[in-house]
Design an enzyme around this catalytic site. Structure first.
Site, PDB file in Angstrom:
ATOM      1  N   HIS A   1      -6.651   7.241  -2.554  1.00 36.02           N
ATOM      2  CA  HIS A   1      -7.561   6.444  -1.906  1.00 36.02           C
ATOM      3  C   HIS A   1      -6.863   5.612  -0.797  1.00 36.02           C
ATOM      4  CE1 HIS A   1      -5.508   3.190  -4.308  1.00 36.02           C
ATOM      5  NE2 HIS A   1      -6.142   2.275  -3.576  1.00 36.02           N
TER       6      HIS A   1
ATOM      7  N   GLN B   1      -4.380 -17.296  -4.004  1.00 34.83           N
ATOM      8  CA  GLN B   1      -4.529 -16.488  -5.179  1.00 34.83           C
ATOM      9  C   GLN B   1      -5.599 -17.330  -6.105  1.00 34.83           C
ATOM     10  OE1 GLN B   1      -3.391 -13.776  -3.903  1.00 34.83           O
ATOM     11  NE2 GLN B   1      -2.770 -13.582  -5.993  1.00 34.83           N
TER      12      GLN B   1
ATOM     13  N   HIS C   1       0.917  -1.175  -0.010  1.00 39.16           N
ATOM     14  CA  HIS C   1      -0.087  -0.065  -0.221  1.00 39.16           C
ATOM     15  C   HIS C   1       0.863   1.266   0.048  1.00 39.16           C
ATOM     16  CE1 HIS C   1      -3.326  -2.650   1.641  1.00 39.16           C
ATOM     17  NE2 HIS C   1      -3.838  -2.181   0.778  1.00 39.16           N
ATOM     18  N   ASN C   2       1.448   1.531  -0.978  1.00 35.44           N
ATOM     19  CA  ASN C   2       2.557   2.679  -1.241  1.00 35.44           C
ATOM     20  C   ASN C   2       2.181   3.384  -2.591  1.00 35.44           C
ATOM     21  OD1 ASN C   2       3.530   1.249  -3.466  1.00 35.44           O
ATOM     22  ND2 ASN C   2       4.722  -0.066  -2.093  1.00 35.44           N
TER      23      ASN C   2
ATOM     24  N   ASP D   1      -8.730  -0.659  -8.220  1.00 37.67           N
ATOM     25  CA  ASP D   1      -8.014  -1.227  -6.751  1.00 37.67           C
ATOM     26  C   ASP D   1      -7.391  -2.441  -7.221  1.00 37.67           C
ATOM     27  OD1 ASP D   1      -6.749  -0.484  -4.371  1.00 37.67           O
ATOM     28  OD2 ASP D   1      -8.939  -0.892  -3.284  1.00 37.67           O
TER      29      ASP D   1
END
Length: 366
Positions: free
Chosen positions: A123, A284, A81-82, A233
């Site tokens: 976001h 996954q 989350h960067n 996203d």
């Protein structure tokens, strides 16, 4: 200095980057391959120019450069989350608007498009690499601020975005009227909160009913935008296998760090956050099957020209299945395992989460 350099680079792009600029709007362009922070700022600014937001909303070029730089600096150095995640999400938002001509076709308004792009960049601002569940369980300062309203992380990201938009040096909404400003902030709130997957699952039955011919009726337009911000996203999953592998590494690095923290506090982490129990290929495959494909199926139903997304998702799922099968085969050949049944890091190579640096996972896959 950074601001001036960014402005000059956008106005007079380096000829060596002609190919980059030519392919930039395409869905198969991979923002994570950019790597250079200064170049990513220039490309971020270019999105606002290409979509004609700079002229339409009277954005001062200096303030736009400052806005992008402040957003970039507002992201922490977490594994996933960067800034590169934000840049990737914003690029997909830009690509949707460019390739599907959403504004020109009247599917969304220019104000919605402008707010949508800002939301994509902002976001996950100041994300700490931990989930809403962890925030709430541990009664973190953010949870104490926002838990009564839900979506703890997303409300914090929204607050950070509004702080940047209110900074005098990065007020890209300065050219809006009072009514337009309020409209933009309302959309921004809606779109950022929509990135909470819990919200996506709540509205999923309504999203499945969306049809191309009724998009501008009632609440359908806003439902479409919620769907699209979720697709943005999750857009890493419709990129190349190489990118999918890399992103899985980053995501599970965050998950396992959170699981370790929970264990230290005497809590039992969710299985996918427990490095001794999680099996990345299986997780996954499940994620692609139950979350990614159903979400993108709705998008493809509305915009058939995006059908290749489903082909890429299926191809990546097949790749994970190959990893799983090779791992099972190696395990069947007598690979060493720890006493608790979990494979030791890089011994036996069964691609479980125990190898959170993916060393043995890549060995299996290669």
């Amino acid at each position: 200095m950074e601001v001036n350099h960014a402005i000059e680079a956008v106005k007079e792009p380096d000829r060596k980057q002609d190919e980059l600029y030519r392919t930039f709007p395409r869905f198969d362009f991979c923002p994570r391959d950019v790597k250079d922070h200064a170049l990513s700022v220039q490309l971020a600014m270019r999105m606002f120019y290409d979509l004609n937001f700079v002229g339409s909303f009277k954005i001062h070029e200096y303030k736009l450069a400052r806005f992008v730089l402040l957003v970039q600096k507002g992201y922490r150095d977490t594994p996933y989350h960067n800034w590169w995640h934000a840049f990737s999400v914003a690029h997909f938002a830009y690509s949707l608007m460019m390739n599907l001509r959403l504004i020109e076709r009247g599917i969304i308004t220019k104000m919605q498009g402008f707010s949508f792009l800002i939301a994509a960049f902002c976001h996950d601002l100041d994300h700490r690499g931990i989930s809403n569940s962890y925030q709430t369980q541990t009664s973190s300062p953010l949870a104490r601020l926002y838990s009564s309203e839900g979506s703890v992380n997303e409300r914090h990201h929204l607050s950070q975005a509004i702080c940047i938009l209110n900074d005098s040096s990065s007020k890209i909404l300065d050219g809006l009227s009072t009514t337009e400003f309020k409209e933009c902030i309302d959309y921004l709130r809606e779109f950022i909160l929509a990135t909470d997957l819990a919200n996506h699952f709540r509205i999923l039955p309504r999203l499945k009913k969306l049809r191309a011919e009724y998009l501008t009726e009632g609440s359908n337009q806003r439902l479409l935008l919620s769907l699209m911000i979720t697709c943005c996203d999750l857009n890493d999953q419709i990129k190349s296998w190489k990118t999918v592998q890399h992103v899985a590494h980053l995501v599970y690095a965050e998950f396992f760090a959170e699981g370790d923290l929970e264990k230290q506090m005497g809590l039992r982490p969710n299985a996918m956050m427990d490095r001794k129990k999680a099996c990345i290929p299986m997780l996954q495959i499940e994620f692609l099957t139950t979350v990614i494909r159903p979400t993108f199926e709705i998008l493809v139903q509305i915009f058939p020209e995006t059908g290749s997304f489903l082909e890429t998702i299926d191809s990546n799922r097949e790749q994970w299945e190959r990893v799983r099968n090779r791992a099972a085969q190696q395990q069947g050949n007598g690979s060493d395992t720890a006493g608790n049944g979990a494979t030791e890091p890089c011994s036996g190579c069964n691609a479980t989460a125990e190898c959170c640096d993916f060393t043995c996972y890549t060995k299996v896959n290669d």
